[in-house]
Design an enzyme around this catalytic site. Structure first.
Site, PDB file in Angstrom:
ATOM      1  N   ASP A  70     -40.645 -50.991  14.324  1.00 54.15           N
ATOM      2  CA  ASP A  70     -42.021 -51.406  13.992  1.00 54.15           C
ATOM      3  C   ASP A  70     -43.026 -50.355  14.441  1.00 54.15           C
ATOM      4  OD1 ASP A  70     -44.684 -52.823  14.477  1.00 54.15           O
ATOM      5  OD2 ASP A  70     -43.533 -54.315  13.369  1.00 54.15           O
ATOM      6  N   ARG A  71     -43.858 -49.923  13.488  1.00 53.72           N
ATOM      7  CA  ARG A  71     -44.804 -48.838  13.759  1.00 53.72           C
ATOM      8  C   ARG A  71     -45.931 -49.287  14.673  1.00 53.72           C
ATOM      9  NH1 ARG A  71     -41.465 -49.819   9.927  1.00 53.72           N
ATOM     10  NH2 ARG A  71     -42.972 -50.261   8.295  1.00 53.72           N
ATOM     11  N   CYS A 125     -45.874 -44.382   2.888  1.00 60.21           N
ATOM     12  CA  CYS A 125     -46.330 -45.470   3.756  1.00 60.21           C
ATOM     13  C   CYS A 125     -47.499 -44.924   4.568  1.00 60.21           C
ATOM     14  CB  CYS A 125     -45.223 -45.937   4.697  1.00 60.21           C
ATOM     15  SG  CYS A 125     -45.815 -47.134   5.924  1.00 60.21           S
ATOM     16  N   ASN A 126     -48.686 -45.484   4.346  1.00 56.51           N
ATOM     17  CA  ASN A 126     -49.879 -44.989   5.040  1.00 56.51           C
ATOM     18  C   ASN A 126     -49.781 -45.201   6.546  1.00 56.51           C
ATOM     19  OD1 ASN A 126     -52.090 -44.324   2.829  1.00 56.51           O
ATOM     20  ND2 ASN A 126     -51.016 -46.150   2.127  1.00 56.51           N
ATOM     21  N   THR A 127     -49.432 -46.426   6.946  1.00 54.47           N
ATOM     22  CA  THR A 127     -49.432 -46.781   8.363  1.00 54.47           C
ATOM     23  C   THR A 127     -48.541 -45.849   9.175  1.00 54.47           C
ATOM     24  OG1 THR A 127     -49.614 -49.063   7.586  1.00 54.47           O
ATOM     25  CG2 THR A 127     -49.228 -48.734   9.943  1.00 54.47           C
ATOM     26  N   ALA A 128     -47.386 -45.497   8.612  1.00 52.55           N
ATOM     27  CA  ALA A 128     -46.418 -44.671   9.342  1.00 52.55           C
ATOM     28  C   ALA A 128     -46.927 -43.253   9.588  1.00 52.55           C
ATOM     29  CB  ALA A 128     -45.084 -44.641   8.582  1.00 52.55           C
ATOM     30  N   THR A 178     -53.538 -51.710   6.668  1.00 46.72           N
ATOM     31  CA  THR A 178     -53.145 -52.379   7.907  1.00 46.72           C
ATOM     32  C   THR A 178     -54.055 -51.860   9.031  1.00 46.72           C
ATOM     33  OG1 THR A 178     -51.625 -50.628   8.553  1.00 46.72           O
ATOM     34  CG2 THR A 178     -50.745 -52.356   7.110  1.00 46.72           C
ATOM     35  N   LYS A 191     -43.532 -58.025   0.931  1.00 48.49           N
ATOM     36  CA  LYS A 191     -42.258 -57.620   1.530  1.00 48.49           C
ATOM     37  C   LYS A 191     -41.192 -58.710   1.383  1.00 48.49           C
ATOM     38  CE  LYS A 191     -44.470 -54.498   4.893  1.00 48.49           C
ATOM     39  NZ  LYS A 191     -43.803 -53.228   4.640  1.00 48.49           N
ATOM     40  N   CYS A 236     -52.620 -48.879   1.541  1.00 46.09           N
ATOM     41  CA  CYS A 236     -51.346 -49.473   1.966  1.00 46.09           C
ATOM     42  C   CYS A 236     -50.519 -49.558   0.693  1.00 46.09           C
ATOM     43  CB  CYS A 236     -51.576 -50.864   2.571  1.00 46.09           C
ATOM     44  SG  CYS A 236     -50.050 -51.750   2.949  1.00 46.09           S
TER      45      CYS A 236
END
Lengths: 225, 225
Positions: free
Chosen positions: A48-49, A79-82, A124, A161, A192
């Protein structure tokens, strides 16, 4: 001959497949051989990021290393969040002379090109931080969801998801886009990769920069040389 | 924890992406982490399987080797025709103790389970040969397109590879399926991964075993252990 694209995927799985389809749709091709060769690691088990960022960064770096060993010359991570945990990937690409396409920077550039100075971001919490910083560096004010809107957004993302891309979910994402406009945004960023599975640019109430589309365009430009 | 699936793809590119989407759709998942990790080499430049079979076999073997190095434990190749050149892949999987899911055998088994003794096959000439042999070994007679129908089939397949999945193309594939029924088939096999991009099982005039769906099911069964 095109360069080999390495895709660090799985966050989430459906978004990665949609991204591959976009890359193909954006590639001018009269037959199979005109398409870009893609090596991919679709890893839905990246730590989990948000809660385990250090472990996530290490795993993402290992994935990039394996893709480089498999021949990747340009690396992208839909993946933007990552991107907050992309440090090990960037270090590897720098060491090996590979290209890393920064999804946040590319999307912020595309949004800045629109001339709008107040842009709403659907992302996110981790993605919001990345975009607020990137947009501020380009002289743009970021408008974000608050309170219940933010919770509703994350519920929709986790719904995608689980496979929920139904009408209610799509209407929900449209309402959140409208909430950002009501709060003063003049343009929107789908920041996202789950967002475009619910809200397409052509259905958005104002210009919507879709980060997955921007990344796919940049990949095609970088690999078709 | 699931096994890592290695996908030898790119023949054609759109069919590979559709295959990944099927694997996800068939995987029971409440969130990202329930999905299968997939390492993929989508290589649209594999030498032509009809005109350069020896070179194609060598390239496919190298792709399998790289996927094994990237962690693949089960190998699948969503292209029926290329199974005629799977010798090096099989040898590698045997040497390394990896599973190779044979798409032709799995689809022929599924068709045999239907009880029908005369089955029409929509496939390339190379795929037709593989299916005729596999079905004969199961006591089933194979019905194939002839002459103009065969040419029309290949034109539709190459059309999909150019991105043509429009209404005329879909109607054309339906007509070819009907031609096999008129020639005495009691069931059909979509024995080319481009077919389901034009003709879905739910729209087929008789039971249609879709080789891409059968392979995706077998991959989920083999990887979710």
């Amino acid at each position: 001959m095109s360069k080999i694209l390495g895709v660090i995927g799985g966050m989430g799985p459906a978004a990665t497949v949609a991204f591959l389809a976009r890359v193909q749709a954006l590639t001018p091709a009269k037959g199979d051989a005109d398409h870009i060769r893609v090596v991919m690691d679709l890893n839905p088990q990246v730590p989990d990021r948000n809660t385990r960022p250090g472990e996530a960064e290490a795993v993402l770096g290992q994935m990039a290393e394996r893709l480089a060993a498999a021949g990747a010359e340009v690396i992208a991570m839909p993946c933007n969040t990552a991107h907050a945990q992309a440090g090990a990937i960037r270090a590897l690409c720098a060491a090996k002379g590979l290209g890393f396409i920064d999804m946040i920077a590319a999307t912020a550039d595309a949004a800045a090109a629109s001339g709008s100075k107040r842009i709403g971001v659907l992302a996110t919490p981790g993605g919001e931080r990345l975009y607020a910083e990137a947009l501020a560096a380009r002289g743009i004010e970021t408008v974000l969801l608050e309170g219940a809107g933010r919770e509703a957004f994350m519920a929709l993302v986790y719904g995608v998801k689980r496979g929920d891309v139904g009408e209610a979910a799509r209407a929900g994402m449209s309402r959140l886009a409208q909430a950002l406009l009501d709060a003063g945004a003049h343009g929107l960023i789908a920041g996202c990769t789950e967002v475009p599975l619910l809200l397409k640019a052509e259905n958005a109430p104002v210009p919507l920069r879709d980060s997955a589309e921007v990344l796919a365009q940049a990949c095609v430009a970088a690999c078709r040389v």
